[in-house]
Design an enzyme around this catalytic site. Structure first.
Site, short mmCIF file in Angstrom:
data_model
loop_
_atom_site.label_atom_id
_atom_site.label_comp_id
_atom_site.label_asym_id
_atom_site.label_seq_id
_atom_site.Cartn_x
_atom_site.Cartn_y
_atom_site.Cartn_z
N ALA A 193 -3.64 -12.91 -25.49
CA ALA A 193 -2.44 -13.73 -25.50
C ALA A 193 -2.77 -15.21 -25.35
O ALA A 193 -3.72 -15.69 -25.97
CB ALA A 193 -1.46 -13.25 -24.43
N CYS A 194 -2.01 -15.92 -24.53
CA CYS A 194 -2.16 -17.38 -24.45
C CYS A 194 -3.48 -17.80 -23.81
O CYS A 194 -3.85 -18.98 -23.90
CB CYS A 194 -0.99 -17.98 -23.67
SG CYS A 194 0.60 -17.75 -24.51
N ALA A 195 -4.18 -16.88 -23.15
CA ALA A 195 -5.48 -17.21 -22.56
C ALA A 195 -6.63 -16.91 -23.52
O ALA A 195 -7.80 -17.01 -23.13
CB ALA A 195 -5.67 -16.42 -21.26
#
Length: 385
Positions: free
Chosen positions: A159-161
């Site tokens: 995801a966003c990481a």
């Protein structure tokens, strides 16, 4: 996971920005037109109490809630068309380069030009992103082929990481024997967004970034950043979720009368419990960064800049405040959210790409991505002397 060996460095970044931008005013005008149309067509059911009316939005609400003023997208007209409210992208033949790979290749080539590197200088490609165009063949392998790199490639999604995890993964591959790895983050976030939902229709934008990592065993061809340490953390949560995957077949209802509250296709789009996310992610990320800095021997006041994931302005401000013990200046925690919106894995890399040129040798910064999973990753870098 943390090491202070500085045996791997970042030597270049690249950025691809789509040609289309949608301002808050444009987005709100389309959304409010949809709301008016929906309420008009369902007036009888609303009056009878069988259906809840939709409520209009405003640019002021969006900016106050998120700090976002505009967003770049791969296609604009379909998003603003109230009969569709989704990007309209023509399908490409299997023999053509996919749009996700096309974006990544553009960012990768900019990074390669910046470091004066050729395809033969790179051993592998990692495509680390939230929104893969397909399950297989891997997007990374398509990117590898388009760039002419002879080696290996694979996709990964945290995801966003994803960018922070991708940097850590590239670092490990270099320690295992690779010379250089290029890590790309192509994000078409507008395709998973429910543009009929007042609470989230404004959040995301599209973009692609690239980072080149290399073994630190000689003078870099250009400016470079030693990686002093990395740290990763995940904790399962349903508070940010996207159910669309290769087991789902979702025909999105595009008629103007589709109810965003009951249309089953919306379950396959982006969903979040914003207040819960804020309450749980802020302490998780601030503790991750603070602990990582402490274990690496870097005092928070010695960090020149925090390149944080660009999800929400208030989140970034709270995280920086918890780490520093005071409010951070915009120079210390730069914001690209206003122009780009949330670009998932690419956000922290955009901030790094745009706000690193004023560093002097020896100065330290932190790249940090965080989001669904929950997932978070911290990368401490030092400008090479």
């Amino acid at each position: 996971m943390s090491q202070d060996l500085a045996d791997v460095r970042i030597v270049a970044t690249g950025l691809y920005t789509p040609p289309h931008s949608i301002s808050n005013d444009e987005l709100v005008a389309a959304f409010n037109a949809y709301v008016e149309d929906f309420n008009s067509k369902n007036a009888a059911a609303i009056a009878a109490g069988d259906m809840e009316p939709l409520h209009p939005s405003s640019s002021e609400f969006i900016e106050k809630a998120s700090g976002i003023k505009a967003r770049y997208v791969i296609e604009k007209d379909g998003i603003l068309d109230i009969a569709r409210m989704a990007p309209k992208v023509a399908p490409r033949a299997n023999e053509e380069l996919s749009i996700l790979a096309e974006m990544a290749v553009a960012a990768a080539r900019e990074a390669m030009r910046s470091a004066d590197l050729k395809a033969a200088d790179i051993d592998g490609v990692i495509c680390a992103a939230s929104n893969m165009q397909r399950a297989y063949p891997a997007i990374a392998v398509e990117i590898q082929d388009a760039l002419g790199i002879d080696g290996f490639a694979f996709d990964m999604n945290v995801a966003c990481a994803s960018a922070a995890f991708g940097i850590e993964t590239g670092l490990g591959l270099i320690r295992a024997g690779a010379r250089r790895i290029i890590m790309v983050n192509p994000e078409i976030c507008s395709a998973h967004l429910n543009f009929r939902n007042r609470d989230c229709h404004f959040i995301f934008g599209d973009v692609a970034t690239a980072v080149i990592l290399e073994r630190n065993d000689g003078a870099p061809a250009s400016e470079a950043w030693d990686i002093l340490g990395t740290r990763l953390k995940t904790k399962f949560s349903n508070n940010i979720r996207n159910n669309f995957g290769f087991l789902n077949h979702c025909e999105r209802e595009t008629g103007a009368a589709a109810d965003p509250q009951t249309d089953p296709s919306t379950d396959k789009l982006f969903m979040q419990e914003g207040r819960k996310v804020f309450k749980e992610v802020v302490p998780m990320v601030s503790e991750l960064i603070s602990g990582h800095l402490g274990d690496t021997g870097v005092a928070p006041e010695d960090v020149k800049r925090f390149w944080l994931h660009q999800a929400n302005l208030s989140m970034n401000e709270f995280i920086a405040r918890k780490v520093l013990g005071r409010d951070a200046t915009r120079e210390e925690a730069p914001v690209i959210l206003d122009d780009y919106a949330n670009t998932s894995s690419a956000g922290s890399i955009i901030a790094f790409h745009k706000y690193k040129d004023d560093f002097k040798p020896g100065q330290v910064g932190v790249i940090c991505g965080f989001g669904a999973g929950y997932s978070a990753g911290s990368v401490i870098v030092r400008k090479t002397a």
